[in-house]
Design an enzyme around this catalytic site. Structure first.
Site, PDB file in Angstrom:
ATOM      1  N   GLU A   1      -5.533   3.788  -3.130  1.00  0.00           N
ATOM      2  CA  GLU A   1      -6.980   3.876  -2.896  1.00  0.00           C
ATOM      3  C   GLU A   1      -7.581   5.017  -3.704  1.00  0.00           C
ATOM      4  O   GLU A   1      -7.084   6.146  -3.663  1.00  0.00           O
ATOM      5  CB  GLU A   1      -7.258   4.130  -1.405  1.00  0.00           C
ATOM      6  CG  GLU A   1      -6.867   2.964  -0.519  1.00  0.00           C
ATOM      7  CD  GLU A   1      -7.207   3.194   0.950  1.00  0.00           C
ATOM      8  OE1 GLU A   1      -7.828   4.229   1.286  1.00  0.00           O
ATOM      9  OE2 GLU A   1      -6.828   2.336   1.770  1.00  0.00           O
TER      10      GLU A   1
ATOM     11  N   ASP B   1       0.828  -1.208   0.000  1.00  0.00           N
ATOM     12  CA  ASP B   1       0.000   0.000   0.000  1.00  0.00           C
ATOM     13  C   ASP B   1       0.862   1.258   0.000  1.00  0.00           C
ATOM     14  O   ASP B   1       1.790   1.369   0.811  1.00  0.00           O
ATOM     15  CB  ASP B   1      -0.872   0.052   1.272  1.00  0.00           C
ATOM     16  CG  ASP B   1      -2.224  -0.591   1.070  1.00  0.00           C
ATOM     17  OD1 ASP B   1      -2.704  -0.635  -0.077  1.00  0.00           O
ATOM     18  OD2 ASP B   1      -2.803  -1.042   2.071  1.00  0.00           O
TER      19      ASP B   1
ATOM     20  N   GLU C   1     -13.780  -3.199  -1.433  1.00  0.00           N
ATOM     21  CA  GLU C   1     -13.975  -3.398   0.011  1.00  0.00           C
ATOM     22  C   GLU C   1     -15.375  -2.982   0.441  1.00  0.00           C
ATOM     23  O   GLU C   1     -15.810  -1.856   0.172  1.00  0.00           O
ATOM     24  CB  GLU C   1     -12.903  -2.605   0.783  1.00  0.00           C
ATOM     25  CG  GLU C   1     -13.039  -2.770   2.301  1.00  0.00           C
ATOM     26  CD  GLU C   1     -11.809  -2.307   3.077  1.00  0.00           C
ATOM     27  OE1 GLU C   1     -10.775  -1.964   2.460  1.00  0.00           O
ATOM     28  OE2 GLU C   1     -11.893  -2.291   4.322  1.00  0.00           O
TER      29      GLU C   1
ATOM     30  N   LYS D   1      -0.348  -0.598  -4.255  1.00  0.00           N
ATOM     31  CA  LYS D   1      -1.801  -0.425  -4.266  1.00  0.00           C
ATOM     32  C   LYS D   1      -2.128   0.997  -3.824  1.00  0.00           C
ATOM     33  O   LYS D   1      -1.516   1.527  -2.893  1.00  0.00           O
ATOM     34  CB  LYS D   1      -2.479  -1.446  -3.346  1.00  0.00           C
ATOM     35  CG  LYS D   1      -3.986  -1.237  -3.192  1.00  0.00           C
ATOM     36  CD  LYS D   1      -4.708  -2.462  -2.643  1.00  0.00           C
ATOM     37  CE  LYS D   1      -4.654  -2.615  -1.155  1.00  0.00           C
ATOM     38  NZ  LYS D   1      -5.245  -1.507  -0.378  1.00  0.00           N
TER      39      LYS D   1
HETATM   40  O1  KIV Z   1      -4.577  -2.306   4.282  1.00  0.00           O
HETATM   41  C1  KIV Z   1      -5.240  -3.346   4.119  1.00  0.00           C
HETATM   42  O2  KIV Z   1      -5.175  -4.313   4.898  1.00  0.00           O
HETATM   43  C2  KIV Z   1      -6.142  -3.409   2.975  1.00  0.00           C
HETATM   44  C3  KIV Z   1      -7.051  -4.598   2.863  1.00  0.00           C
HETATM   45  C4  KIV Z   1      -8.164  -4.494   3.822  1.00  0.00           C
HETATM   46  C5  KIV Z   1      -7.532  -4.798   1.474  1.00  0.00           C
HETATM   47  O3  KIV Z   1      -6.132  -2.541   2.155  1.00  0.00           O
END
Ligand code: KIV
Length: 270
Positions: A121, A89, A188, A119
């Site tokens: 958002e 992330d 999500e 990733k």
């Molecule tokens: O940070 C995380 O754990 C997530 C998942 C819930 C998909 O983005």
């Protein structure tokens, strides 16, 4: 159709899995030891989620975690794995509203942790950041629906896109992310019918969390599905163990043995 064996999971393997209707398994990981166990059990994707902010650091939201901290967690996970794809992330504040900063953040993650992808958002509002990151050859996973970095905009962690307008925007955003070049999308906490529609209209895999069964794969937070957090019980969570109890029992026994003097015994000393 016979299930193909993958020695290493790549973004192409995930596309193949979607085409052959093999479901994709994904869990979070933040450290070497657990990542090693989960990779050896055959997980397809490990997500170094910014949920580390809650799970590892005890923050109330995902907002406080920094890029340096994400790189620390990601490099620990990368050292542990042999087969799975590692997604990391980009934390809050490292990509929104500034595509050059987004690219610099993604490059730091790839260079300093050895991870395979990032990733982000959001949909249309971050599409410039996604496109710029992709120009550097860095694979990008999208994340729509309940996006925890926007919790102060939403005000609650309840199901998203129940109303028509938000559902319509989500479908448009999902198509836009596919067109921009994302290799997969996490959805999500959205209604199962909506998730099914998105998964059926996209060629890239849609991986759900609280999004029902009719998507291309599932993701859960590892510590939640292992039952390490006994204060978090959303409807979508299936617990596969009760490690809170197990660990508590083991540590209580240890404390009792130390207090009573029964640990260590003669065989446990030099
Ligand atoms: O940070 C995380 O754990 C997530 C998942 C819930 C998909 O983005």
């Amino acid at each position: 159709m016979e299930k193909k064996e993958y020695k290493r999971i790549t973004t192409n393997s995930l596309l193949e899995m979607k085409k052959s209707k093999e479901k994709i398994s994904m869990l979070t990981a933040y450290d070497y030891t657990l990542a090693r166990i989960v990779d050896s059990s055959g997980i397809d994707i490990l997500l170094v989620g910014d949920s580390a902010s809650n799970v590892m650091a005890g923050h109330e939201t995902t907002l406080p975690i920094t890029l340096d901290q994400m790189i620390y967690h990601a490099s620990s996970v990368v050292r542990a794995i042999k087969r799975c794809l590692v997604v990391v992330d980009l934390p809050f504040g490292t990509y929104q509203g500034n595509s050059k900063k987004a690219l610099a953040s993604a490059i730091r993650i790839m260079k300093e942790s050895g991870a395979h992808s990032v990733k982000l958002e959001g949909g249309e509002e971050i599409s410039d950041s996604i496109k710029r990151i992709l120009t550097a050859g860095i694979p990008v996973m999208g994340h729509l629906g309940l996006t925890p970095q926007s919790i102060y905009k939403f005000g609650t962690y309840t199901v998203r896109a129940k109303e028509n307008a938000e559902a319509k925007k989500l479908i448009n955003d999902a198509k836009l992310l596919e067109k921009a070049g994302c290799f997969a999308i996490v959805l999500e906490k959205v209604p199962a019918e909506l998730a099914k529609k998105v998964a059926s209209e996209l060629e890239i895999p849609v991986i759900g969390i609280g999004a029902g069964a009719d998507v291309d794969g599932q993701v859960l937070v590892l510590h939640d599905m292992l039952g390490m957090n006994n204060e978090f019980s959303p409807r979508f969570l299936r617990r596969y163990s009760n490690l809170f109890e197990e660990i508590n029992k083991a540590t209580t026994n240890y404390i009792n043995d130390v207090k009573s003097g029964s640990f260590p015994n003669e065989k446990e000393q030099y």
